[in-house]
Design an enzyme around this catalytic site. Sequence first.
Site, PDB file in Angstrom:
ATOM      1  N   LYS A  44      -3.119 -47.725  29.743  1.00 54.78           N
ATOM      2  CA  LYS A  44      -3.530 -48.232  28.435  1.00 54.78           C
ATOM      3  C   LYS A  44      -4.823 -47.544  28.037  1.00 54.78           C
ATOM      4  CE  LYS A  44      -3.994 -51.089  24.907  1.00 54.78           C
ATOM      5  NZ  LYS A  44      -3.110 -50.901  23.739  1.00 54.78           N
ATOM      6  N   CYS A 127      -6.025 -44.854  17.302  1.00 58.36           N
ATOM      7  CA  CYS A 127      -5.732 -46.286  17.370  1.00 58.36           C
ATOM      8  C   CYS A 127      -5.843 -46.900  15.977  1.00 58.36           C
ATOM      9  CB  CYS A 127      -6.693 -47.004  18.304  1.00 58.36           C
ATOM     10  SG  CYS A 127      -6.382 -48.784  18.277  1.00 58.36           S
TER      11      CYS A 127
HETATM   12  C1  DHB Z   1      -3.715 -49.868  20.209  1.00 61.56           C
HETATM   13  C2  DHB Z   1      -2.730 -49.274  19.462  1.00 61.56           C
HETATM   14  C3  DHB Z   1      -2.655 -47.904  19.422  1.00 61.56           C
HETATM   15  O1  DHB Z   1      -1.688 -47.276  18.707  1.00 61.56           O
HETATM   16  C4  DHB Z   1      -3.560 -47.135  20.123  1.00 61.56           C
HETATM   17  O2  DHB Z   1      -3.484 -45.811  20.071  1.00 61.56           O
HETATM   18  C5  DHB Z   1      -4.526 -47.730  20.883  1.00 61.56           C
HETATM   19  C6  DHB Z   1      -4.597 -49.105  20.922  1.00 61.56           C
HETATM   20  C7  DHB Z   1      -3.805 -51.328  20.262  1.00 61.56           C
HETATM   21  O3  DHB Z   1      -3.642 -51.999  19.253  1.00 61.56           O
HETATM   22  O4  DHB Z   1      -4.113 -51.857  21.362  1.00 61.56           O
END
Ligand code: DHB
Length: 308
Positions: A44, A127
């Site tokens: 993540k 994001c």
């Molecule tokens: C999140 C979503 C994304 O597309 C990303 O690149 C990083 C984080 C999110 O909402 O956690």
Amino acid sequence: MDLTTTIAGVKFPSCLMNASGALCVTKDELVTLGRSRAGAIVTKSMTVEARAGNPEPRYYGFPGGSINSMGLPNLGYRAYAEMIPDLKRFGKPVIASVAGLCEEDFLTIAREINRAQPDLIEVNLSCPNIPGKPQIGYDVADSERLLKRVRPLITVPMGVKLPPYFDPAHHAVMAEVIRRSNVDYLNLINSVGNGLVVDRQRETAVIKPKGGFGGLGGTLIKPVALANVRAFWKLLDGAIPIIGTGGVTEGGDVFEHLLCGASAVQVGTVLVEESVSVFERLERELAETLEAKGYKSIADCRGKLKEL
Ligand code: DHB
């Protein structure tokens, strides 16, 4: 069928892996990816401090795809740095995804996560879900300045995850930034930001954050993903390897990404919906597709899309 791939000199036992965000927040999830047929373990996107993320519901799957506004729930870079040695024991590359809330955060995280020596570091410029924070990847000057500052701090191969672009002029200008920034690979694309899915029965949005606005993934974004893979592949003359992400639910979708120029393919929505057994299914389907077409490896079809 040989489904291995090499990106920036790093060998992957399979070209199929999780997209960052999908089942990769906790150590248990990352270990599960390690034990699965996934060709890599992608974390993540990590921030400096741990985050709980946005209020729920914040993910919703529907027949054409998914919408999410997770808000970067993650354990913070220190926790991932500590896990990396254990994760590397699975014998597949570990990709650390980095997402600061400001430019200085990117530098802090990159410097420190680099000390843990993941196999690759991916700088996430895309994001879409933090209220009040625009995606860096939609500002060319901000993107270039950040890449210039972060690059010297990273000693492993550095990738960049970009948002989708919808105009050839935007592909061209970002490709020039990438060319100037010593980027080792690209990951295209992040979710299509700020869509809105409506539940007409309840007359509501389907997720809570940001009035229901969220990043779209799954089948419905495949043409956008393929167009971005193809555009950057051509603009960069195939010299920078691309991980294709977006719209993959079956082996044939992986093949389309390869034809457009991808060297590996990531899965988000279908992984969330189907869990890690998806990798076995996609491997089988991709191998069948390649065999039926007489290709002996994924390298044989990479970028070979015919234009009419
Ligand atoms: C999140 C979503 C994304 O597309 C990303 O690149 C990083 C984080 C999110 O909402 O956690």
